[in-house]
Design an enzyme around this catalytic site. Structure first.
Site, PDB file in Angstrom:
ATOM      1  N   HIS A  93      18.948 -80.380 -30.172  1.00 61.16           N
ATOM      2  CA  HIS A  93      19.150 -81.487 -31.125  1.00 61.16           C
ATOM      3  C   HIS A  93      20.490 -81.276 -31.810  1.00 61.16           C
ATOM      4  O   HIS A  93      20.603 -80.530 -32.782  1.00 61.16           O
ATOM      5  CB  HIS A  93      17.971 -81.550 -32.100  1.00 61.16           C
ATOM      6  N   SER A 102      22.841 -63.328 -36.638  1.00 59.23           N
ATOM      7  CA  SER A 102      23.688 -62.798 -35.574  1.00 59.23           C
ATOM      8  C   SER A 102      23.177 -61.463 -35.059  1.00 59.23           C
ATOM      9  O   SER A 102      23.161 -60.469 -35.787  1.00 59.23           O
ATOM     10  CB  SER A 102      25.130 -62.618 -36.086  1.00 59.23           C
ATOM     11  N   ASP A 189      20.089 -84.951 -41.405  1.00 59.52           N
ATOM     12  CA  ASP A 189      19.757 -86.134 -42.213  1.00 59.52           C
ATOM     13  C   ASP A 189      18.442 -86.749 -41.721  1.00 59.52           C
ATOM     14  O   ASP A 189      17.959 -86.424 -40.631  1.00 59.52           O
ATOM     15  CB  ASP A 189      20.918 -87.141 -42.210  1.00 59.52           C
ATOM     16  N   LEU A 190      17.897 -87.633 -42.535  1.00 54.50           N
ATOM     17  CA  LEU A 190      16.551 -88.154 -42.263  1.00 54.50           C
ATOM     18  C   LEU A 190      16.488 -88.954 -40.959  1.00 54.50           C
ATOM     19  O   LEU A 190      15.491 -88.877 -40.234  1.00 54.50           O
ATOM     20  CB  LEU A 190      16.088 -89.014 -43.451  1.00 54.50           C
ATOM     21  N   HIS A 191      17.515 -89.712 -40.666  1.00 55.73           N
ATOM     22  CA  HIS A 191      17.502 -90.488 -39.423  1.00 55.73           C
ATOM     23  C   HIS A 191      17.325 -89.556 -38.220  1.00 55.73           C
ATOM     24  O   HIS A 191      16.472 -89.768 -37.353  1.00 55.73           O
ATOM     25  CB  HIS A 191      18.817 -91.295 -39.300  1.00 55.73           C
ATOM     26  N   HIS A 195      14.120 -88.575 -35.501  1.00 52.66           N
ATOM     27  CA  HIS A 195      14.284 -88.493 -34.035  1.00 52.66           C
ATOM     28  C   HIS A 195      13.709 -87.159 -33.526  1.00 52.66           C
ATOM     29  O   HIS A 195      12.972 -87.118 -32.536  1.00 52.66           O
ATOM     30  CB  HIS A 195      15.774 -88.621 -33.703  1.00 52.66           C
ATOM     31  N   ARG A 200       9.371 -84.027 -30.988  1.00 52.70           N
ATOM     32  CA  ARG A 200       8.790 -82.681 -31.004  1.00 52.70           C
ATOM     33  C   ARG A 200       7.376 -82.606 -31.547  1.00 52.70           C
ATOM     34  O   ARG A 200       6.724 -81.565 -31.437  1.00 52.70           O
ATOM     35  CB  ARG A 200       9.714 -81.730 -31.775  1.00 52.70           C
TER      36      ARG A 200
END
Ligand SMILES: Cc1cc2nc3c(=O)[nH]c(=O)nc-3n(C[C@H](O)[C@H](O)[C@H](O)COP(=O)(O)OP(=O)(O)OC[C@H]3O[C@@H](n4cnc5c(N)ncnc54)[C@H](O)[C@@H]3O)c2cc1C
Length: 248
Positions: A93, A102, A189-191, A195, A200
Site C-alpha cells: 500500500h 532497522s 490519510d482516511l481515503h 482503501h 485487507r
C-alpha cells in the site's frame, strides 16, 4: 474553525491494542475528524451545500459519488508491530508514509509469530490464496507447531551467535524467518486507509492482516464515526465485517 477535539479519540492515543501473539496497533496521533471532511468539502461546494444541510448527509454523498479528496484531510499515525510476512503484504500500500525498525542498525528481538493451533488449516481447494475450513488432525498441527518453534529458536540462536562474533547485523539477519516481528510507524490519510481496509478486512485477505485491519477499523470508527458508517455501507455484503472486536 478551531482544532477539532474528539475526547473518545484522544482517549485512544498511545494505547497498545494487542494483535496476534506479539503484535500491536497503537494510534500515535491523528488529525481531523468528520468535521474536517465537511469543512474541506464546503470549500469546493460553497453555496451548493445549502441543499445538503446535514454533515452526515454530505459525508455520505461525498463517499457515494467518489468525491474522495475531502477524506484525505483526515490523517492517522499508527505504530504497528507485525510479523514480516504481514509487513510484506502491508507495504504494497504505497499511499502511506512508513518508517521501519532497522535490522542493520539494531539487533532484532526474539519475537516470532506462531499461529494458534486452530488456525493451522489445509490449502483451500476453492480459493488459491486461502485456507480450507476442513479440520487438520491434531498430530499434523502438533508437528507444524513444533517445527515452527524449533526452527525459529535455531535461526535466532545462530543470528545471536553471529552478532556476538561481530558479524555485520545486516548480514547476520538474512536467514531470519518471515515469522519474525518488525515494527513501523505508518501514517496515512482516511481515503487511502479506507482503501487499505476495504482490501485487507475482506475475507479474501490473509487472516493475520485482517486481524490488524479490524483493530484499525475500530480506531477509525472512533475518530470519524460518520465517515466510517458511510464507508461500511459501501462494503459489499460478501465482505461485511465480522463484528468489530473492541467497543471503545
Ligand atoms: C487479497 C489480495 C491478494 C493479493 N495478491 C497479490 C499477489 O498475488 N501478488 C502481488 O504482487 N500482489 C498481490 N496483492 C497486492 C495488490 O496487488 C496491491 O499491490 C495491494 O493491494 C495495494 O493496493 P493498491 O496498489 O491499490 O494500493 P496503494 O499502493 O495504496 O495505491 C492506492 C491507489 O493509488 C493508485 N496508484 C498508486 N500507485 C500507482 C501507480 N504507480 N500507478 C497507477 N496508480 C497508482 C491506484 O489507484 C491504487 O489503487 C494482493 C492484494 C490483496 C488484497
Amino acid at each position: 474553525m478551531a482544532h477539532a477535539h474528539n475526547p473518545q479519540a484522544d482517549a485512544l492515543l498511545d494505547k497498545e491494542f494487542k494483535v496476534l501473539d506479539h503484535g500491536i496497533v497503537r494510534l500515535v496521533d491523528y488529525m481531523g475528524s468528520d468535521s474536517a471532511i465537511v469543512q474541506a468539502a464546503r470549500v469546493s461546494y460553497g453555496e451548493g451545500t445549502k441543499q445538503v444541510t446535514q454533515d452526515r448527509g454530505l459525508i455520505r454523498y461525498l463517499l457515494r459519488h467518489k468525491h474522495t479528496t475531502p477524506f484525505e484531510m483526515v490523517e492517522f499515525k499508527f505504530h504497528i508491530k507485525l510479523p514480516i510476512f504481514v509487513a510484506r503484504q502491508w507495504i504494497r500500500h504505497r499511499s502511506a508514509n512508513v518508517n521501519e525498525y532497522s535490522g542493520r542498525y539494531s539487533v532484532m528481538r526474539e519475537e516470532f509469530f506462531v499461529p494458534d493451533a486452530a488456525e493451522i488449516r489445509y490449502q483451500s481447494t476453492v480459493n488459491k490464496q486461502g485456507r480450507s475450513t476442513e479440520e487438520v488432525p491434531d498430530e499434523l498441527k502438533k508437528r507444524v507447531l513444533e517445527y515452527l518453534v524449533e526452527s525459529q529458536k535455531e535461526a535466532y540462536a545462530k543470528y545471536s551467535e553471529f552478532v556476538e562474533d561481530g558479524l555485520a547485523r545486516e548480514l547476520a539477519r538474512i536467514n531470519l524467518p518471515l515469522s519474525l516481528y518488525t515494527e513501523w510507524y505508518w501514517k496515512i490519510d482516511l481515503h487511502n486507509l479506507f482503501h487499505f481496509l476495504r482490501l485487507r478486512i475482506d475475507p479474501h485477505a490473509q487472516k493475520e492482516i485482517q486481524e490488524y485491519g479490524l483493530v484499525m477499523a475500530d480506531i477509525v470508527k472512533t475518530v470519524c464515526p460518520v465517515a466510517f458508517e458511510a464507508f461500511m455501507d459501501t462494503m459489499s455484503t460478501r465482505s461485511v465485517f465480522p463484528v468489530l472486536r473492541w467497543q471503545f
